[in-house]
Design a protein around this motif. Structure first.
Motif, mmCIF file in Angstrom:
data_model
loop_
_atom_site.group_PDB
_atom_site.id
_atom_site.type_symbol
_atom_site.label_atom_id
_atom_site.label_comp_id
_atom_site.label_asym_id
_atom_site.label_seq_id
_atom_site.Cartn_x
_atom_site.Cartn_y
_atom_site.Cartn_z
ATOM 1 N N ARG A 253 1.119 -1.305 0.048
ATOM 2 C CA ARG A 253 -0.028 0.001 -0.139
ATOM 3 C C ARG A 253 0.784 1.202 0.106
ATOM 4 N NH1 ARG A 253 -5.292 0.735 1.686
ATOM 5 N NH2 ARG A 253 -5.345 -1.242 2.618
ATOM 6 N N ILE A 254 2.035 1.104 0.649
ATOM 7 C CA ILE A 254 2.791 2.326 0.856
ATOM 8 C C ILE A 254 3.522 2.580 -0.484
ATOM 9 C CG2 ILE A 254 4.911 3.258 1.826
ATOM 10 C CD1 ILE A 254 4.366 1.542 4.530
ATOM 11 N N VAL A 255 3.834 1.469 -1.122
ATOM 12 C CA VAL A 255 4.568 1.606 -2.453
ATOM 13 C C VAL A 255 3.397 2.131 -3.394
ATOM 14 C CG1 VAL A 255 5.222 -0.107 -4.349
ATOM 15 C CG2 VAL A 255 6.207 -0.023 -2.093
ATOM 16 N N ALA A 256 2.024 1.838 -3.418
ATOM 17 C CA ALA A 256 1.000 2.409 -4.237
ATOM 18 C C ALA A 256 1.015 3.799 -4.063
ATOM 19 C CB ALA A 256 -0.062 1.518 -4.026
ATOM 20 N N THR A 257 0.893 4.163 -2.894
ATOM 21 C CA THR A 257 0.990 5.821 -2.719
ATOM 22 C C THR A 257 2.171 6.394 -3.191
ATOM 23 O OG1 THR A 257 0.084 4.778 -0.400
ATOM 24 C CG2 THR A 257 0.711 7.245 -0.653
ATOM 25 N N ARG A 261 1.709 9.333 -5.966
ATOM 26 C CA ARG A 261 2.296 10.838 -5.919
ATOM 27 C C ARG A 261 3.142 11.071 -6.898
ATOM 28 N NH1 ARG A 261 3.588 13.788 -1.246
ATOM 29 N NH2 ARG A 261 1.511 12.908 -0.244
ATOM 30 N N LEU A 262 4.101 10.198 -7.170
ATOM 31 C CA LEU A 262 5.133 10.329 -8.246
ATOM 32 C C LEU A 262 4.338 10.653 -9.708
ATOM 33 C CD1 LEU A 262 8.209 10.685 -8.695
ATOM 34 C CD2 LEU A 262 8.414 8.364 -8.902
ATOM 35 N N ARG A 263 3.349 9.874 -9.938
ATOM 36 C CA ARG A 263 2.806 10.086 -11.230
ATOM 37 C C ARG A 263 2.333 11.559 -11.256
ATOM 38 N NH1 ARG A 263 0.117 4.610 -13.124
ATOM 39 N NH2 ARG A 263 2.108 3.452 -13.820
ATOM 40 N N GLY A 264 1.459 11.854 -10.228
ATOM 41 C CA GLY A 264 0.886 13.250 -9.900
ATOM 42 C C GLY A 264 1.955 14.277 -10.107
ATOM 43 N N LYS A 265 3.038 14.168 -9.688
ATOM 44 C CA LYS A 265 3.905 15.229 -9.725
ATOM 45 C C LYS A 265 4.708 15.374 -11.024
ATOM 46 C CE LYS A 265 4.900 17.228 -5.555
ATOM 47 N NZ LYS A 265 5.738 17.474 -4.444
ATOM 48 N N LEU A 266 4.713 14.362 -11.707
ATOM 49 C CA LEU A 266 5.520 14.319 -12.994
ATOM 50 C C LEU A 266 5.201 15.535 -13.929
ATOM 51 C CD1 LEU A 266 7.672 12.261 -13.533
ATOM 52 C CD2 LEU A 266 5.857 10.886 -14.704
ATOM 53 N N SER A 267 3.958 15.698 -13.774
ATOM 54 C CA SER A 267 3.413 16.673 -14.883
ATOM 55 C C SER A 267 3.520 18.005 -14.482
ATOM 56 C CB SER A 267 1.883 16.373 -15.318
ATOM 57 O OG SER A 267 1.137 16.004 -14.416
ATOM 58 N N TYR A 268 3.732 18.431 -13.165
ATOM 59 C CA TYR A 268 3.922 19.756 -12.719
ATOM 60 C C TYR A 268 5.084 20.082 -11.871
ATOM 61 C CZ TYR A 268 1.838 18.725 -8.094
ATOM 62 O OH TYR A 268 1.829 18.272 -6.984
ATOM 63 N N ARG A 269 5.763 19.186 -11.757
ATOM 64 C CA ARG A 269 7.227 19.465 -11.185
ATOM 65 C C ARG A 269 8.371 18.826 -11.991
ATOM 66 N NH1 ARG A 269 6.133 22.550 -6.196
ATOM 67 N NH2 ARG A 269 4.665 23.879 -7.228
ATOM 68 N N PRO A 270 9.581 19.311 -11.988
ATOM 69 C CA PRO A 270 10.384 18.546 -12.775
ATOM 70 C C PRO A 270 11.050 17.500 -12.154
ATOM 71 C CG PRO A 270 11.349 20.789 -12.199
ATOM 72 C CD PRO A 270 9.877 20.741 -11.665
ATOM 73 N N VAL A 271 10.557 16.674 -11.522
ATOM 74 C CA VAL A 271 11.102 15.404 -10.889
ATOM 75 C C VAL A 271 11.606 14.508 -11.522
ATOM 76 C CG1 VAL A 271 9.569 15.539 -8.770
ATOM 77 C CG2 VAL A 271 8.613 14.449 -10.580
ATOM 78 N N GLU A 290 8.348 7.502 -19.307
ATOM 79 C CA GLU A 290 7.598 6.512 -19.515
ATOM 80 C C GLU A 290 7.589 5.149 -18.475
ATOM 81 O OE1 GLU A 290 7.351 6.243 -24.586
ATOM 82 O OE2 GLU A 290 8.894 5.131 -23.213
ATOM 83 N N ALA A 291 8.528 5.056 -17.896
ATOM 84 C CA ALA A 291 8.597 4.221 -16.897
ATOM 85 C C ALA A 291 7.727 4.444 -15.646
ATOM 86 C CB ALA A 291 10.051 3.880 -16.330
ATOM 87 N N LEU A 292 7.717 5.757 -15.329
ATOM 88 C CA LEU A 292 6.884 6.072 -14.113
ATOM 89 C C LEU A 292 5.431 6.263 -14.434
ATOM 90 C CD1 LEU A 292 9.564 8.699 -12.783
ATOM 91 C CD2 LEU A 292 9.426 6.278 -11.989
ATOM 92 N N SER A 293 5.196 6.921 -15.527
ATOM 93 C CA SER A 293 4.001 6.950 -15.740
ATOM 94 C C SER A 293 3.119 5.653 -16.388
ATOM 95 C CB SER A 293 3.731 8.135 -17.014
ATOM 96 O OG SER A 293 3.966 7.512 -18.209
#
Lengths: 359, 359
Positions: A253-257, A261-271, A290-293
């Motif tokens: 569950r932590i890993v899914a969380t 979060r990371l997918r969400g950030k991808l498009s508005y912060r240069p992570v 691609e790997a993350l999204s």
DNA sequence: TCAAAAGTGTTATCCTTACACCCATGT
DNA sequence: ACATGGGTGTAAGGATAACACTTTTGA
């Protein structure tokens, strides 16, 4: 001056009888190798509890009387907060992460605090985990925790759509969802289940939303397709179908969380750049995104958009060993942080067919 | 079966000597009255500690020897986690919030866990707060905590741009930032300070980013324009200039975190509707969005976008007491959750001049 | 020569933004 | 009459998404 005062926050939140709260820190450390997103995992057999500890919670009789069934499962790295030495939670996490794995992470962000009863805790104690998301380039790891880099999607295989819809969806997940919806006892409950399944998994016209990772995980958990090794949840309750690699406790569950979060950030912060070396080709950048999204992107437009948003700048250097035509090396332009209110990598879905049309 | 096992998570994270960790729950409860965004506050004089408790942390001598200086400041509602009765953190929070204020909140979301040393804690104990964001319609409150609805921007006045740039920016903040930048000791430090100020406050060409609430708060805190009532930070260190209404402990930081989160969510999740009754006029919806985003929106386009995104549907009913032409009442269309991957209220900045052009 | 990857050019469409204007009610 | 708020139309400009094509290397 340090005594004799009355501090209600303390007094009311602390113990009740001999039941207390215990706090730990977890880190989901992310790196990308080639096109494989990975997280750092450790094996900590001793930490696993496969039986209810708070006897009020024991609703089903445990089936595994030994300690072998769940022992030895991997989990995400865990470390204690040293209340004396660690000035902040973040510093504490960096400290023990370096000790256990040898990693000095760059980007670090608090993710979520997990505190449901039923998490492991001795003699009825409550156990709280403050989880952090850490991004790093993949480096050699070693240390007391015997850490290894595991493919992220081995735990959440339904999240990787880069080669089309994952087979596991049609094979196990959709049928199970249909059964679950159909078995609703009332019309109202049917409608609610239907809507949840639609939103989470994009059934019937509703598009798949790559960001709803946690919705999906929680739904799968509820219908018994993924098990957590927590008291009160017998892993045999998945009726033999267990999708994705299990983890210790509620670590999946932590890993899914973290993925959400990371997918969400991808498009508005240069992570994405946190996962790349100082210079990189545009293909490497695309592979990371691609790997993350979990989606394939349209190459030509990806490049154009990254460049015209001025996220990167040319270095003048050339990467030769590309497998094809040599590629220019780019670096991240820090200045965009100043220029734009919110900037990230544009995620435009692409089809495999759009790669090239030679011939 | 419940004893004799070794649980490293517990064993390593717990006590060291007699230093432990104490956990509490905080709620930032938000409502909007007319065009005033409000948060629920309580006065808890007993809870305030205005002196360092961990003597290692005492770097400056306390100036207020009594308990009057910081005592009586308001804070956000706080409650204990009952490790025995509360199955989840969220349920625990709902329980004591109802007890203390009589509020049954709808939307509830975990915000952040605050755990820096220096937060209040007796005899060197570490104190952790898990903060939640709650959205509700404004309702009568009453209860043991003597709760009141306070205007959100009274704590963060530089965040409200609805009537143009807040005066406090030009009067206090910008000059202080300039001084801070100018007083950098090295070129490198100068550049870093300059960039931070640019990004957070939108100086020199960089646009103001309404979402960077926490960046701004933390920068103001660092340069001493806002004080926190925590050990090691003497409130007199703000040199007499103290902007915005102070709060107990680090609660203003928590409140800033909540505003940042809420502003971020506004544009991709339909959270604004949680603050409205079942039916509402489009003006009410716009007022709520403006109140939270701190910006004035373009009326005509706001309406068009809300309607064409099919976020709302007509009820057929009419609101008469508008002060002008009667307005149609709308309701939120839950179906959009299914139809769109991410949906929220479009935030398009408007100018005061675009209201109407009757001539 | 061909596969693999890097790159450029062009176009239709949709969304955003801006501006102009009319409608209905209360005072 | 006019202030206040409700509500409609339209058009320019930019971003997005789709497609077609050329270039440069290694095997």
């Amino acid at each position: 001056m340090t005594d004799g005062r009355f501090y209600p926050e303390m007094a009311t939140s602390g113990n009740r009888g001999d039941v207390g709260v215990t706090v730990g820190l977890n880190a989901i450390v992310v790196a990308v190798t080639g096109d494989v997103p990975r997280i750092l995992t450790v094996r900590r057999p001793l930490e696993i509890a496969d039986h209810p500890l708070d006897s009020n919670e024991a609703e089903t009789a445990p089936e595994h009387s030994g300690d072998g069934a769940l022992g030895g499962r991997e989990g995400v790295p865990f470390g204690p907060l040293d209340p004396v030495a660690d000035r902040t939670l973040e510093l504490g996490l960096r400290r023990w992460l370096a000790e256990q794995t040898g990693i000095e992470v760059g980007y670090l962000e608090q993710l979520y605090t997990f505190g449901d009863r039923g998490r492991v805790a001795p003699v009825g104690n409550r156990f709280l985990s403050v989880a952090y998301l850490a991004l790093t380039r993949e480096v050699e790891v070693s240390g007391s925790g015997a850490p290894i880099w595991a493919p992220w999607y081995s735990y959440l295989p339904w999240e990787d759509w880069r080669d089309g819809p994952p087979a596991i969806l049609g094979k196990h997940i959709f049928p199970a969802l249909q059964d679950w919806i159909a078995s609703a006892s009332t019309d109202r409950s049917w409608a609610q289940r239907h809507e949840r399944a639609q939103i989470a998994f994009g059934l019937g016209g509703t598009p798949w939303n790559r960001n709803r990772v946690l919705d999906r995980y929680e739904l799968l958990f509820e219908i018994g397709l993924v098990a957590e090794a927590v008291p009160g949840t017998d892993s045999a309750s998945t009726h033999g179908v267990e999708i994705g690699r299990p983890m210790a406790l509620d670590h999946r569950r932590i890993v899914a969380t973290a993925l959400e979060r990371l997918r969400g950030k991808l498009s508005y912060r240069p992570v994405a750049f946190e996962l790349l070396p100082g210079t990189f080709t545009l293909l490497r950048l695309q592979q990371v995104v691609e790997a993350l999204s979990g989606e394939r992107l349209h190459k030509q437009n990806f490049r154009r958009l990254v460049e015209q948003n001025r996220l990167v700048e040319r270095t003048g250097d050339i990467e030769v060993r590309t497998g094809g035509r040599p590629a220019e090396l780019f670096r991240f332009r820090r200045e965009v942080l100043r220029e734009r209110p919110a900037i990230g990598v544009v995620i435009q879905r692409g089809r495999l067919a759009t790669e090239t049309h030679n011939g």
